[in-house]
Motif scaffolding. Structure first.
Motif, PDB file in Angstrom:
ATOM      1  N   LEU A  70      13.505  40.091  35.435  1.00 38.25           N
ATOM      2  CA  LEU A  70      14.213  38.815  35.369  1.00 38.25           C
ATOM      3  C   LEU A  70      15.081  38.627  36.616  1.00 38.25           C
ATOM      4  N   PRO A  71      15.269  37.376  37.076  1.00 41.93           N
ATOM      5  CA  PRO A  71      16.147  37.125  38.229  1.00 41.93           C
ATOM      6  C   PRO A  71      17.613  37.054  37.798  1.00 41.93           C
ATOM      7  N   VAL A  72      18.148  38.180  37.352  1.00 46.10           N
ATOM      8  CA  VAL A  72      19.499  38.213  36.780  1.00 46.10           C
ATOM      9  C   VAL A  72      20.291  39.380  37.340  1.00 46.10           C
ATOM     10  N   ILE A  73      21.606  39.311  37.119  1.00 45.27           N
ATOM     11  CA  ILE A  73      22.459  40.492  37.209  1.00 45.27           C
ATOM     12  C   ILE A  73      22.481  41.098  35.805  1.00 45.27           C
ATOM     13  N   ALA A  74      22.136  42.370  35.700  1.00 45.14           N
ATOM     14  CA  ALA A  74      22.133  43.053  34.398  1.00 45.14           C
ATOM     15  C   ALA A  74      23.310  44.013  34.331  1.00 45.14           C
ATOM     16  N   ILE A  75      24.056  43.928  33.239  1.00 42.14           N
ATOM     17  CA  ILE A  75      25.197  44.821  33.011  1.00 42.14           C
ATOM     18  C   ILE A  75      24.990  45.486  31.656  1.00 42.14           C
ATOM     19  N   ILE A  76      25.062  46.807  31.637  1.00 43.79           N
ATOM     20  CA  ILE A  76      24.979  47.529  30.364  1.00 43.79           C
ATOM     21  C   ILE A  76      26.227  48.387  30.241  1.00 43.79           C
ATOM     22  N   THR A  77      27.023  48.109  29.216  1.00 42.80           N
ATOM     23  CA  THR A  77      28.215  48.921  28.991  1.00 42.80           C
ATOM     24  C   THR A  77      27.795  50.222  28.322  1.00 42.80           C
ATOM     25  N   LYS A  78      28.497  51.292  28.646  1.00 44.30           N
ATOM     26  CA  LYS A  78      28.152  52.599  28.099  1.00 44.30           C
ATOM     27  C   LYS A  78      29.019  52.913  26.889  1.00 44.30           C
ATOM     28  N   PRO A  79      28.465  53.647  25.926  1.00 46.08           N
ATOM     29  CA  PRO A  79      29.316  54.120  24.831  1.00 46.08           C
ATOM     30  C   PRO A  79      30.434  54.979  25.408  1.00 46.08           C
ATOM     31  N   GLU A 118      21.512  41.450  44.039  1.00 43.70           N
ATOM     32  CA  GLU A 118      20.699  40.812  45.075  1.00 43.70           C
ATOM     33  C   GLU A 118      19.879  39.637  44.531  1.00 43.70           C
ATOM     34  N   ASN A 119      19.602  39.633  43.223  1.00 39.14           N
ATOM     35  CA  ASN A 119      18.840  38.529  42.650  1.00 39.14           C
ATOM     36  C   ASN A 119      19.549  37.193  42.831  1.00 39.14           C
ATOM     37  N   LEU A 120      20.883  37.189  42.690  1.00 37.74           N
ATOM     38  CA  LEU A 120      21.635  35.944  42.835  1.00 37.74           C
ATOM     39  C   LEU A 120      22.086  35.717  44.278  1.00 37.74           C
ATOM     40  N   ILE A 121      22.306  36.785  45.024  1.00 36.65           N
ATOM     41  CA  ILE A 121      22.656  36.621  46.438  1.00 36.65           C
ATOM     42  C   ILE A 121      21.504  35.943  47.181  1.00 36.65           C
ATOM     43  N   ASP A 122      20.279  36.266  46.800  1.00 37.22           N
ATOM     44  CA  ASP A 122      19.104  35.719  47.481  1.00 37.22           C
ATOM     45  C   ASP A 122      18.697  34.343  46.970  1.00 37.22           C
ATOM     46  N   ASP A 123      19.407  33.815  45.969  1.00 35.70           N
ATOM     47  CA  ASP A 123      19.060  32.510  45.397  1.00 35.70           C
ATOM     48  C   ASP A 123      19.821  31.412  46.147  1.00 35.70           C
ATOM     49  N   ASP A 124      19.089  30.562  46.853  1.00 35.57           N
ATOM     50  CA  ASP A 124      19.712  29.502  47.656  1.00 35.57           C
ATOM     51  C   ASP A 124      20.477  28.490  46.809  1.00 35.57           C
ATOM     52  N   ALA A 125      20.131  28.401  45.520  1.00 36.40           N
ATOM     53  CA  ALA A 125      20.789  27.418  44.657  1.00 36.40           C
ATOM     54  C   ALA A 125      22.165  27.876  44.184  1.00 36.40           C
ATOM     55  N   ASP A 133      25.995  28.942  44.580  1.00 33.21           N
ATOM     56  CA  ASP A 133      27.155  28.821  45.461  1.00 33.21           C
ATOM     57  C   ASP A 133      27.697  30.233  45.711  1.00 33.21           C
ATOM     58  N   GLN A 134      27.574  30.702  46.939  1.00 34.34           N
ATOM     59  CA  GLN A 134      27.916  32.087  47.250  1.00 34.34           C
ATOM     60  C   GLN A 134      29.409  32.379  47.104  1.00 34.34           C
ATOM     61  N   LYS A 135      30.259  31.380  47.302  1.00 36.12           N
ATOM     62  CA  LYS A 135      31.695  31.590  47.090  1.00 36.12           C
ATOM     63  C   LYS A 135      31.979  31.851  45.611  1.00 36.12           C
ATOM     64  N   VAL A 136      31.338  31.061  44.756  1.00 35.35           N
ATOM     65  CA  VAL A 136      31.502  31.252  43.308  1.00 35.35           C
ATOM     66  C   VAL A 136      30.944  32.614  42.907  1.00 35.35           C
ATOM     67  N   LEU A 137      29.791  32.976  43.473  1.00 36.47           N
ATOM     68  CA  LEU A 137      29.177  34.264  43.149  1.00 36.47           C
ATOM     69  C   LEU A 137      30.078  35.420  43.574  1.00 36.47           C
ATOM     70  N   ARG A 138      30.684  35.324  44.755  1.00 34.15           N
ATOM     71  CA  ARG A 138      31.565  36.410  45.212  1.00 34.15           C
ATOM     72  C   ARG A 138      32.759  36.585  44.272  1.00 34.15           C
ATOM     73  N   ARG A 139      33.289  35.479  43.785  1.00 33.51           N
ATOM     74  CA  ARG A 139      34.412  35.586  42.829  1.00 33.51           C
ATOM     75  C   ARG A 139      33.957  36.256  41.535  1.00 33.51           C
ATOM     76  N   LEU A 140      32.749  35.911  41.082  1.00 30.13           N
ATOM     77  CA  LEU A 140      32.209  36.539  39.873  1.00 30.13           C
ATOM     78  C   LEU A 140      32.001  38.033  40.103  1.00 30.13           C
ATOM     79  N   LEU A 141      31.466  38.393  41.252  1.00 31.72           N
ATOM     80  CA  LEU A 141      31.199  39.807  41.526  1.00 31.72           C
ATOM     81  C   LEU A 141      32.489  40.617  41.590  1.00 31.72           C
ATOM     82  N   ARG A 142      33.551  40.019  42.118  1.00 32.67           N
ATOM     83  CA  ARG A 142      34.842  40.734  42.143  1.00 32.67           C
ATOM     84  C   ARG A 142      35.323  41.035  40.729  1.00 32.67           C
TER      85      ARG A 142
END
Length: 344
Positions: free
Chosen positions: A118-127, A235-242, A244-253
């Motif tokens: 999938l073209p997603v960021i995947a996060i899995i929390t650990k027990p 990288e799935n979202l960094i490489d997506d031209d659609a 907004d990279q500023k919004v993405l950087r805030r989410l990644l932080r």
């Protein structure tokens, strides 16, 4: 105001076609891609009603329509209604067989496979290992004046700690035997709460293996700074031209800072089964451009972690729902299996 069956088909088609082509959808396209046997004028009237009800919107006056968050929500709800077989489907197998390794390796492998599918960021929390029962303790003399303690839990998780300590091989084996008889079956949390109290006289054991054992137990109950969740697919979202990279950087932080991430996760509230948050439905700020798929995983009936897929709103919803749910369900099966094995 309710939609009739034809209008529901028109709306479903608008969202589906927009996801596939990323272009506004016209009445002619809807007629071409559905079994609606009405005129283009009728479909245009339906689109006007859908726009009035905020399911779709124009970008330009002469263009077709694109879905709003409300339109995406209708689409997601429709998928849940017509695709219940996704929970028993066997046509997707991205999960490894029950492993003989530790659970961290399982999460790493599964999250990598998820973001390749999938073209997603995947996060899995650990027990949280501190809350799972200790299965065994091993002591290794790493260097002459250092030892490494390897603690295995009932769920196949491994916690390691290296401390400066000079021990003979015989002394290490003696302490290891004692620890395996004294703390196996207990949790780190239980040790933290009960093993030391204000009346415990440590000076009494100075220079003995008991003192060494106490120091080792202390090192185990301290926070080792281990990672509490795994992130893949940035990288799935960094490489997506659609995007907004500023919004993405805030989410990644937020996602990459544990304190901020757990606040972010807490905002979703209690999640008992697969949930989808589209754009403005997110409780967090600046998530309007994204969609989040969240599935819990459990040990028997106790919820202990989450699988989260975050992508753009133009995504294959059926596939994302299926795979996120599927990974959560298989983690539940695996951890329940490991838990029951540990009891035998």
């Amino acid at each position: 105001m309710d939609l009739n069956e034809r209008q529901k088909k028109v709306l479903f088609c608008v969202v589906n076609e927009y996801i596939k082509n990323k272009k506004p959808v016209s009445s002619e396209q809807i007629i071409e891609n559905t079994n609606i046997s009405h005129s283009s004028a009728t479909v245009r009237n339906d689109l006007r009603k859908l726009e009035y009800l905020d399911y779709v919107k124009h970008i330009h006056t002469s263009s077709g329509r694109i879905p709003t968050d409300k339109g995406y929500r209708f689409y997601v709800n429709s998928i849940f209604e017509i695709s219940q077989e996704m929970k028993t489907s066997k046509d997707v197998e991205i999960f490894p067989s029950y492993p003989q390794g530790n659970f961290d390796q399982v999460i790493s492998r599964v999250s990598t496979l998820l973001v390749r599918t999938l073209p997603v960021i995947a996060i899995i929390t650990k027990p949280v290992s501190d809350k799972t029962k200790i299965k065994s303790v091993r002591i290794h003399r790493t260097f002459e004046d250092y030892i490494t303690i390897v603690l295995s839990t009932e769920l196949g998780m491994v916690k390691t700690q290296t401390i400066p300590k000079h021990l003979s091989e015989e002394g290490a084996r003696e302490i290891e035997r004692f620890l395996n008889s004294a703390i196996v079956g207990r949790t780190i949390d239980e040790l933290r709460k009960t093993i030391f109290d204000s009346d415990f006289d440590q000076n009494r054991w100075h220079g003995t293996n008991v003192e060494n054992t106490i120091e080792i137990i202390k090192s185990l109950i301290e926070d080792s700074g281990e990672e509490k969740y795994t992130i893949r697919g940035i990288e799935n979202l960094i490489d997506d031209d659609a995007v907004d990279q500023k919004v993405l950087r805030r989410l990644l932080r937020v996602l990459e800072t544990p304190d901020k991430f757990y606040g972010f996760l807490k905002d979703f509230g209690e999640i008992e089964d697969i949930r989808v948050f589209v754009g403005s439905e997110h409780p967090q700020a600046e998530m309007e451009s994204f969609v989040s798929f969240i599935a819990p995983y459990k040990v028997i009936n106790e919820q202990i972690g989450y699988v989260i897929s975050i992508g753009t709103k133009v995504i294959d919803y059926q596939k994302a729902i299926k795979l996120t749910w599927y990974v959560g369900n298989r983690l539940t099966e695996l951890l329940t299996f490991l838990s029951r094995i540990s009891e035998k």
